[in-house]
Design a protein around this motif. Structure first.
Motif, PDB file in Angstrom:
ATOM      1  N   GLU A 145       0.812  -1.216   0.000  1.00 34.32           N
ATOM      2  CA  GLU A 145       0.000   0.000   0.000  1.00 34.32           C
ATOM      3  C   GLU A 145       0.850   1.272   0.000  1.00 34.32           C
ATOM      4  O   GLU A 145       0.357   2.345  -0.303  1.00 34.32           O
ATOM      5  CB  GLU A 145      -0.903   0.030   1.242  1.00 34.32           C
ATOM      6  CG  GLU A 145      -1.926  -1.076   1.273  1.00 34.32           C
ATOM      7  CD  GLU A 145      -2.667  -1.143   2.596  1.00 34.32           C
ATOM      8  OE1 GLU A 145      -2.379  -0.329   3.510  1.00 34.32           O
ATOM      9  OE2 GLU A 145      -3.536  -2.016   2.729  1.00 34.32           O
ATOM     10  N   VAL A 146       2.121   1.133   0.365  1.00 32.08           N
ATOM     11  CA  VAL A 146       2.998   2.292   0.481  1.00 32.08           C
ATOM     12  C   VAL A 146       3.592   2.624  -0.879  1.00 32.08           C
ATOM     13  O   VAL A 146       4.082   1.752  -1.586  1.00 32.08           O
ATOM     14  CB  VAL A 146       4.129   2.016   1.502  1.00 32.08           C
ATOM     15  CG1 VAL A 146       5.082   3.190   1.585  1.00 32.08           C
ATOM     16  CG2 VAL A 146       3.535   1.702   2.861  1.00 32.08           C
ATOM     17  N   GLY A 147       3.548   3.900  -1.260  1.00 37.14           N
ATOM     18  CA  GLY A 147       4.092   4.320  -2.543  1.00 37.14           C
ATOM     19  C   GLY A 147       5.606   4.282  -2.561  1.00 37.14           C
ATOM     20  O   GLY A 147       6.264   4.172  -1.528  1.00 37.14           O
ATOM     21  N   GLU A 148       6.161   4.376  -3.742  1.00 37.65           N
ATOM     22  CA  GLU A 148       7.614   4.388  -3.891  1.00 37.65           C
ATOM     23  C   GLU A 148       8.064   5.806  -4.183  1.00 37.65           C
ATOM     24  O   GLU A 148       7.345   6.596  -4.774  1.00 37.65           O
ATOM     25  CB  GLU A 148       8.034   3.456  -5.020  1.00 37.65           C
ATOM     26  CG  GLU A 148       7.757   2.002  -4.702  1.00 37.65           C
ATOM     27  CD  GLU A 148       8.273   1.070  -5.772  1.00 37.65           C
ATOM     28  OE1 GLU A 148       9.110   1.490  -6.595  1.00 37.65           O
ATOM     29  OE2 GLU A 148       7.828  -0.078  -5.787  1.00 37.65           O
TER      30      GLU A 148
END
Length: 104
Positions: free
Chosen positions: A80-83
């Motif tokens: 769920e965490v963006g890059e």
């Protein structure tokens, strides 16, 4: 997904305080939170353990219930965490002495 590094979240319930103390002294599980006392005098806590250790926690006067596969939950949350750095300008150039490595 490999089972080599799977961590389970389990609920361990002991029939009384002496049984719980003996279990904690012998197995030393990674306890996640406080110990709850049930209305019937049982004591329970959540622990994070490998599947093998979950089996080893089972004994007379102790029940172990698997609540969750913590490894799978953690991987789902990581997805769920963006890059990248969403606050950096689009034309920002990374600084420092690190090597640029592509994840595979």
């Amino acid at each position: 997904m490999s089972n080599d590094h799977t961590i389970l979240r389990v609920r361990v319930t002991a029939k009384d305080a002496d049984t719980l103390r003996a279990l904690l002294r012998e197995t030393r599980p990674d306890v996640g939170g406080r110990i709850d006392q049930g209305g019937d005098g049982t004591l329970s806590f959540d622990a994070y353990v490998s599947p093998e250790k979950a089996d080893a926690l089972q004994r007379e006067g102790v029940t172990v219930t698997t609540l969750d596969d913590a490894t799978a939950t953690g991987r789902a949350r990581q997805a769920e965490v963006g890059e990248g750095d969403r606050f950096a300008p689009e034309d920002a150039v990374p600084l420092g002495l690190a090597l640029k490595v592509k994840d595979t």
